[in-house]
Design a protein around this motif. Structure first.
Motif, mmCIF file in Angstrom:
data_model
loop_
_atom_site.group_PDB
_atom_site.id
_atom_site.type_symbol
_atom_site.label_atom_id
_atom_site.label_comp_id
_atom_site.label_asym_id
_atom_site.label_seq_id
_atom_site.Cartn_x
_atom_site.Cartn_y
_atom_site.Cartn_z
ATOM 1 N N TYR A 17 71.876 -6.537 42.057
ATOM 2 C CA TYR A 17 73.019 -6.236 42.913
ATOM 3 C C TYR A 17 74.250 -6.042 42.045
ATOM 4 C CZ TYR A 17 74.292 -11.107 42.106
ATOM 5 O OH TYR A 17 74.621 -12.295 41.510
ATOM 6 N N ALA A 18 75.250 -5.408 42.608
ATOM 7 C CA ALA A 18 76.526 -5.232 41.913
ATOM 8 C C ALA A 18 77.375 -6.455 42.203
ATOM 9 C CB ALA A 18 77.223 -3.967 42.392
ATOM 10 N N GLY A 19 77.791 -7.134 41.159
ATOM 11 C CA GLY A 19 78.649 -8.301 41.317
ATOM 12 C C GLY A 19 80.047 -7.895 41.738
ATOM 13 N N HIS A 20 80.880 -8.875 41.963
ATOM 14 C CA HIS A 20 82.238 -8.593 42.421
ATOM 15 C C HIS A 20 83.266 -8.668 41.303
ATOM 16 C CE1 HIS A 20 82.997 -12.895 42.263
ATOM 17 N NE2 HIS A 20 81.891 -13.068 42.944
ATOM 18 N N GLY A 21 82.816 -8.919 40.086
ATOM 19 C CA GLY A 21 83.727 -8.924 38.950
ATOM 20 C C GLY A 21 84.354 -10.261 38.659
ATOM 21 N N GLY A 22 84.079 -11.258 39.479
ATOM 22 C CA GLY A 22 84.640 -12.587 39.270
ATOM 23 C C GLY A 22 83.558 -13.589 38.916
ATOM 24 N N THR A 23 83.900 -14.840 39.050
ATOM 25 C CA THR A 23 82.955 -15.908 38.761
ATOM 26 C C THR A 23 81.925 -15.992 39.885
ATOM 27 O OG1 THR A 23 84.678 -17.143 37.626
ATOM 28 C CG2 THR A 23 82.736 -18.382 38.307
ATOM 29 N N VAL A 43 78.266 -2.546 35.115
ATOM 30 C CA VAL A 43 77.899 -1.405 35.961
ATOM 31 C C VAL A 43 77.996 -0.105 35.166
ATOM 32 C CG1 VAL A 43 78.511 -0.070 38.013
ATOM 33 C CG2 VAL A 43 78.473 -2.560 38.120
ATOM 34 N N SER A 44 79.004 0.007 34.308
ATOM 35 C CA SER A 44 79.155 1.237 33.518
ATOM 36 C C SER A 44 77.953 1.445 32.590
ATOM 37 C CB SER A 44 80.449 1.202 32.709
ATOM 38 O OG SER A 44 80.466 0.083 31.847
ATOM 39 N N ASN A 68 74.843 -0.668 46.277
ATOM 40 C CA ASN A 68 75.507 -0.867 47.558
ATOM 41 C C ASN A 68 74.845 -1.953 48.389
ATOM 42 O OD1 ASN A 68 77.360 1.090 46.949
ATOM 43 N ND2 ASN A 68 76.343 2.694 48.101
ATOM 44 N N GLY A 69 73.745 -2.461 47.940
ATOM 45 C CA GLY A 69 73.029 -3.496 48.663
ATOM 46 C C GLY A 69 72.431 -4.488 47.690
#
Length: 125
Positions: A17-23, A43-44, A68-69
């Protein structure tokens, strides 16, 4: 970035999954008898890997499905082996360790993607 979501993973299950960029936090149920292994890939970097091996339409479909999921698949014996091997990259000094780790990451991603995606059909059908 501020979106919060949780993922429940069962024993012998994996997800991407794509994380949210935080902890991010991991919580175990009491008396759990399994190990949790996590590999974070920017992600890049992930998008660059897809672009290197697939055409533009496939990349778009795969990114949509994967980022996206939350895609879950059972952990295969080969995946377990690769995850165990990733912990040994420190035995190689300097750039060789990172080269070894990159190879294992590519191997893991190829196996994982073959489990999640039907490569013949970018739309998953």
């Amino acid at each position: 970035m501020d979106e919060r979501r949780s993922v429940s993973i069962k024993k012998n299950e994996s997800c991407i999954y794509a994380g949210h960029g935080g902890t991010e936090y991991i919580c175990y149920k009491k008396d759990s008898n399994f190990l949790f292994k996590s590999i974070k890939i920017p992600v890049s970097y992930f998008s660059h890997l897809l672009a290197d091996y697939f055409d533009g339409q496939e990349v778009t479909a795969y990114e949509k499905k994967l980022l996206n999921g939350i895609s879950k698949v059972p952990v295969t014996p080969v995946m377990e082996q690769i995850l165990a091997e990733t912990s040994r990259f420190t035995q190689y000094r300097g750039g060789l360790g990172y080269l070894y780790l990159d190879g294992k990451l590519l191997e893991l991603l190829s196996i994982y993607l073959s489990e999640v995606l039907e490569l013949r059909h970018p739309d998953g059908q």
